[in-house]
Design a protein around this motif. Structure first.
Motif, PDB file in Angstrom:
ATOM      1  N   ASP A   1       0.843  -1.197   0.000  1.00 11.76           N
ATOM      2  CA  ASP A   1       0.000   0.000   0.000  1.00 11.76           C
ATOM      3  C   ASP A   1       0.878   1.247   0.000  1.00 11.76           C
ATOM      4  OD1 ASP A   1      -2.062   1.801   0.147  1.00 11.76           O
ATOM      5  OD2 ASP A   1      -2.569   1.383   2.240  1.00 11.76           O
ATOM      6  N   ALA A   2       0.864   1.971  -1.097  1.00  5.47           N
ATOM      7  CA  ALA A   2       1.560   3.259  -1.215  1.00  5.47           C
ATOM      8  C   ALA A   2       3.056   3.088  -0.942  1.00  5.47           C
ATOM      9  CB  ALA A   2       0.928   4.295  -0.305  1.00  5.47           C
ATOM     10  N   ARG A   3       3.660   4.037  -0.203  1.00  5.12           N
ATOM     11  CA  ARG A   3       5.114   4.036  -0.004  1.00  5.12           C
ATOM     12  C   ARG A   3       5.505   3.297   1.268  1.00  5.12           C
ATOM     13  NH1 ARG A   3       6.976  10.214  -1.714  1.00  5.12           N
ATOM     14  NH2 ARG A   3       5.719  10.335  -3.623  1.00  5.12           N
ATOM     15  N   GLY A   4       6.653   2.638   1.215  1.00  4.91           N
ATOM     16  CA  GLY A   4       7.209   1.941   2.368  1.00  4.91           C
ATOM     17  C   GLY A   4       8.715   2.072   2.389  1.00  4.91           C
ATOM     18  N   VAL A   5       9.337   1.685   3.503  1.00  8.69           N
ATOM     19  CA  VAL A   5      10.780   1.796   3.693  1.00  8.69           C
ATOM     20  C   VAL A   5      11.408   0.414   3.560  1.00  8.69           C
ATOM     21  CG1 VAL A   5      12.622   2.445   5.282  1.00  8.69           C
ATOM     22  CG2 VAL A   5      10.520   3.798   5.181  1.00  8.69           C
ATOM     23  N   VAL A   6      12.429   0.314   2.717  1.00  9.12           N
ATOM     24  CA  VAL A   6      13.088  -0.955   2.431  1.00  9.12           C
ATOM     25  C   VAL A   6      14.571  -0.851   2.782  1.00  9.12           C
ATOM     26  CG1 VAL A   6      13.627  -2.644   0.632  1.00  9.12           C
ATOM     27  CG2 VAL A   6      11.440  -1.439   0.583  1.00  9.12           C
ATOM     28  N   LEU A   7      15.135  -1.951   3.305  1.00 10.86           N
ATOM     29  CA  LEU A   7      16.558  -2.028   3.655  1.00 10.86           C
ATOM     30  C   LEU A   7      17.244  -3.098   2.814  1.00 10.86           C
ATOM     31  CD1 LEU A   7      16.295  -2.174   7.560  1.00 10.86           C
ATOM     32  CD2 LEU A   7      16.664  -0.137   6.173  1.00 10.86           C
ATOM     33  N   GLN A   8      18.524  -2.876   2.529  1.00 14.75           N
ATOM     34  CA  GLN A   8      19.372  -3.893   1.899  1.00 14.75           C
ATOM     35  C   GLN A   8      20.768  -3.818   2.502  1.00 14.75           C
ATOM     36  OE1 GLN A   8      18.894  -6.409  -0.797  1.00 14.75           O
ATOM     37  NE2 GLN A   8      20.743  -6.935   0.351  1.00 14.75           N
ATOM     38  N   GLN A   9      21.261  -4.941   2.995  1.00 14.38           N
ATOM     39  CA  GLN A   9      22.603  -5.004   3.545  1.00 14.38           C
ATOM     40  C   GLN A   9      23.591  -5.429   2.467  1.00 14.38           C
ATOM     41  OE1 GLN A   9      23.147  -7.860   6.674  1.00 14.38           O
ATOM     42  NE2 GLN A   9      25.196  -7.150   7.188  1.00 14.38           N
ATOM     43  N   PHE A  10      24.816  -4.870   2.528  1.00 17.52           N
ATOM     44  CA  PHE A  10      25.878  -5.202   1.594  1.00 17.52           C
ATOM     45  C   PHE A  10      27.138  -5.609   2.356  1.00 17.52           C
ATOM     46  CE2 PHE A  10      23.069  -2.699  -0.956  1.00 17.52           C
ATOM     47  CZ  PHE A  10      23.225  -3.148  -2.260  1.00 17.52           C
ATOM     48  N   ASN A  11      27.876  -6.545   1.779  1.00 16.20           N
ATOM     49  CA  ASN A  11      29.185  -6.900   2.306  1.00 16.20           C
ATOM     50  C   ASN A  11      30.212  -5.827   1.923  1.00 16.20           C
ATOM     51  OD1 ASN A  11      28.292  -9.486   3.309  1.00 16.20           O
ATOM     52  ND2 ASN A  11      28.304 -10.187   1.184  1.00 16.20           N
ATOM     53  N   ALA A  12      31.391  -5.906   2.509  1.00 16.98           N
ATOM     54  CA  ALA A  12      32.421  -4.895   2.250  1.00 16.98           C
ATOM     55  C   ALA A  12      32.885  -4.895   0.795  1.00 16.98           C
ATOM     56  CB  ALA A  12      33.617  -5.115   3.176  1.00 16.98           C
TER      57      ALA A  12
ATOM     58  N   ASN B   1      24.163  -8.894   0.886  1.00 14.90           N
ATOM     59  CA  ASN B   1      24.112  -9.870   1.962  1.00 14.90           C
ATOM     60  C   ASN B   1      22.650 -10.088   2.316  1.00 14.90           C
ATOM     61  OD1 ASN B   1      24.480 -11.528   4.131  1.00 14.90           O
ATOM     62  ND2 ASN B   1      25.485 -10.017   5.423  1.00 14.90           N
ATOM     63  N   GLY B   2      22.058 -11.150   1.773  1.00 14.15           N
ATOM     64  CA  GLY B   2      20.642 -11.396   1.981  1.00 14.15           C
ATOM     65  C   GLY B   2      19.796 -10.588   1.012  1.00 14.15           C
ATOM     66  N   GLY B   3      18.498 -10.560   1.285  1.00 15.57           N
ATOM     67  CA  GLY B   3      17.574  -9.875   0.401  1.00 15.57           C
ATOM     68  C   GLY B   3      17.033  -8.598   0.996  1.00 15.57           C
ATOM     69  N   GLU B   4      16.138  -7.958   0.281  1.00 17.71           N
ATOM     70  CA  GLU B   4      15.502  -6.731   0.754  1.00 17.71           C
ATOM     71  C   GLU B   4      14.602  -7.020   1.951  1.00 17.71           C
ATOM     72  OE1 GLU B   4      15.240  -4.496  -3.601  1.00 17.71           O
ATOM     73  OE2 GLU B   4      13.413  -5.233  -2.647  1.00 17.71           O
ATOM     74  N   VAL B   5      14.564  -6.089   2.887  1.00 18.31           N
ATOM     75  CA  VAL B   5      13.730  -6.192   4.080  1.00 18.31           C
ATOM     76  C   VAL B   5      12.854  -4.946   4.167  1.00 18.31           C
ATOM     77  CG1 VAL B   5      13.698  -6.312   6.605  1.00 18.31           C
ATOM     78  CG2 VAL B   5      15.445  -7.568   5.311  1.00 18.31           C
ATOM     79  N   ILE B   6      11.555  -5.142   4.310  1.00 17.44           N
ATOM     80  CA  ILE B   6      10.649  -4.015   4.513  1.00 17.44           C
ATOM     81  C   ILE B   6      10.705  -3.607   5.990  1.00 17.44           C
ATOM     82  CG2 ILE B   6       8.247  -3.258   4.441  1.00 17.44           C
ATOM     83  CD1 ILE B   6       7.837  -5.179   2.105  1.00 17.44           C
ATOM     84  N   ALA B   7      11.123  -2.378   6.260  1.00 20.20           N
ATOM     85  CA  ALA B   7      11.362  -1.942   7.635  1.00 20.20           C
ATOM     86  C   ALA B   7      10.068  -1.675   8.397  1.00 20.20           C
ATOM     87  CB  ALA B   7      12.226  -0.684   7.632  1.00 20.20           C
ATOM     88  N   ASN B   8       9.089  -1.070   7.750  1.00 17.96           N
ATOM     89  CA  ASN B   8       7.863  -0.669   8.441  1.00 17.96           C
ATOM     90  C   ASN B   8       6.899  -1.833   8.549  1.00 17.96           C
ATOM     91  OD1 ASN B   8       7.983   0.217   5.472  1.00 17.96           O
ATOM     92  ND2 ASN B   8       5.770   0.039   5.783  1.00 17.96           N
ATOM     93  N   SER B   9       6.449  -2.119   9.799  1.00 18.01           N
ATOM     94  CA  SER B   9       5.455  -3.173  10.006  1.00 18.01           C
ATOM     95  C   SER B   9       4.040  -2.662   9.741  1.00 18.01           C
ATOM     96  CB  SER B   9       5.547  -3.723  11.433  1.00 18.01           C
ATOM     97  OG  SER B   9       5.354  -2.689  12.385  1.00 18.01           O
ATOM     98  N   TYR B  10       3.820  -1.355   9.907  1.00 18.86           N
ATOM     99  CA  TYR B  10       2.541  -0.729   9.584  1.00 18.86           C
ATOM    100  C   TYR B  10       2.623  -0.267   8.137  1.00 18.86           C
ATOM    101  CZ  TYR B  10      -1.606   2.254  10.087  1.00 18.86           C
ATOM    102  OH  TYR B  10      -2.855   2.823   9.952  1.00 18.86           O
ATOM    103  N   THR B  11       1.743  -0.786   7.295  1.00 16.26           N
ATOM    104  CA  THR B  11       1.907  -0.590   5.855  1.00 16.26           C
ATOM    105  C   THR B  11       0.805   0.250   5.211  1.00 16.26           C
ATOM    106  OG1 THR B  11       0.750  -2.674   5.414  1.00 16.26           O
ATOM    107  CG2 THR B  11       3.156  -2.763   5.634  1.00 16.26           C
ATOM    108  N   ILE B  12      -0.165   0.730   5.972  1.00 17.80           N
ATOM    109  CA  ILE B  12      -1.240   1.534   5.386  1.00 17.80           C
ATOM    110  C   ILE B  12      -0.711   2.926   5.027  1.00 17.80           C
ATOM    111  CG2 ILE B  12      -3.510   2.560   5.800  1.00 17.80           C
ATOM    112  CD1 ILE B  12      -4.077   0.234   7.701  1.00 17.80           C
ATOM    113  N   SER B  13      -1.035   3.401   3.853  1.00 22.73           N
ATOM    114  CA  SER B  13      -0.636   4.720   3.377  1.00 22.73           C
ATOM    115  C   SER B  13       0.887   4.816   3.285  1.00 22.73           C
ATOM    116  CB  SER B  13      -1.226   5.814   4.271  1.00 22.73           C
ATOM    117  OG  SER B  13      -1.041   7.095   3.687  1.00 22.73           O
ATOM    118  N   ASP B  14       1.445   6.013   3.568  1.00 25.45           N
ATOM    119  CA  ASP B  14       2.863   6.275   3.296  1.00 25.45           C
ATOM    120  C   ASP B  14       3.744   6.145   4.528  1.00 25.45           C
ATOM    121  OD1 ASP B  14       2.507   6.820   0.602  1.00 25.45           O
ATOM    122  OD2 ASP B  14       2.088   8.936   0.949  1.00 25.45           O
TER     123      ASP B  14
END
Length: 334
Positions: A48-59, A64-77
């Motif tokens: 739903d609309a905009r959300g915050v995503v994380l990605q970790q990288f090695n040096a 390192n792994g896949g994308e993670v959606i940071a926000n647990s509340y996803t309604i609206s922005d």
């Protein structure tokens, strides 16, 4: 760039794996060892609309792994994030947007980043008892030997480590051909609950890999598959509770050997099965259900252990390798 301002990459590196709609408003934080984490706003990725995503990288710049959606509340922005991380791997990401108690406020989420060192690990093995033993590797030496939980006198075992928390699941076949397992929660080991089956299942021969376990790269949930002696069963674990045990429907006979691999960039997995007729099949887990069954080999007489599956780390494509009755190896990609 290095300290002199020289590019370390010949071409620009794409941070986001998800490419549908827009990925905007990036932020970055780096640890002392050169590994780093990027956050950004992604449109419609959280449903739903905009959300915050994380990605970790090695040096070295690899993911390192896949994308993670940071926000647990996803309604609206939820968007316009900032991120910080220390050398111990403690990460905090903040953003603005709608939440559970405010129509537009500032929100935060904390994470502990798993170590990216190739030297950190744990060895798990079976001795003469019914309790597996472990020893931690700190990068230079193994520590003292400690016992896990009395889950079985394993002949073979498989294990997986959670990408988002301090957790390990091991599952194995004991000398009585029974499938059992246990879980490490970051402080102690415990046998898998009886609600999953006690034992989980059985195999005809104790050297057949009638079980496997992997973690989804994005959600961090575990997926465990095994044969109960007649069917392929599976259950998921979200870090707090197990799902009910479910049966995977497929067109083969009694399952004997199972191999499971997790996509490094999504919650997808691929399962390969060799059945009692020595016929080989593969299925795809999309994060919530099984599908895309393919018949690999329906020639009887070959070995039931001649299957394997793995994923390419950058493309996210899977490769299944299997044998027939001749001297060649065969493969298919997904």
């Amino acid at each position: 760039f290095d300290s002199s301002g020289t590019r370390l990459e010949a071409d620009d590196v794409q941070v986001n794996t998800t490419t549908s709609v827009d990925q905007i408003e990036p932020a970055i934080a780096m640890q002392g060892d050169g590994s780093f984490v990027v956050s950004w706003t992604s449109v419609d990725q959280d449903g739903d609309a905009r959300g915050v995503v994380l990605q970790q990288f090695n040096a070295d710049g690899t993911k390192n792994g896949g994308e993670v959606i940071a926000n647990s509340y996803t309604i609206s922005d939820q968007h316009i994030s900032q991120i910080t991380v220390n050398d111990a791997g403690n990460l905090v990401v903040v953003w603005e947007g709608q939440g559970t108690t405010d129509t537009y406020g500032v929100w935060a989420q904390r994470y502990t980043i798993p170590s990216t060192s190739a030297n950190d690990g744990i060895a798990i093995w079976r001795d003469a008892s019914t309790t597996p033993q472990t020893s931690d590797w700190d990068g230079s030496s193994f520590g003292s030997t400690t016992a896990t939980a009395p889950s079985g006198d394993y002949r073979i075992m498989q294990g997986a480590e959670a990408p988002t928390r301090d957790e390990i699941i091991i599952i194995g076949v004991d000398e009585s051909s029974q499938i059992t397992g246990e879980i490490w929660d970051g402080s102690s080991w415990s046998v898998l609950p009886g609600s999953l089956g006690s034992p989980l299942g059985t195999v005809t021969q104790s050297y057949w890999w009638g079980m496997d376990v992997q973690y989804e790269s994005q959600s961090g949930d575990a997926l465990m598959v095994w044969t109960d002696g007649a069917n392929i069963e599976y259950a998921t674990w979200d870090g707090g509770s197990w799902s009910s045990v479910n049966t995977i429907s497929y067109s083969g006979a009694t399952p004997r050997q199972l191999q499971l691999a997790a996509n490094p960039n999504s919650d997808e997995m691929v399962l390969v099965v060799s059945d009692s007729n020595s016929e080989d099949f593969t299925l795809v887990w999309n994060g919530s259900s099984w599908g895309n069954e393919q018949v690999l080999d329906q020639v009887a007489g070959d070995d039931r252990t001649d299957i394997y599956v793995t994923y390419e780390q950058q493309s996210g494509h899977a490769m299944v390798v299997y044998g027939k009755t001749d001297t060649d190896a065969y493969y298919r990609t997904w």
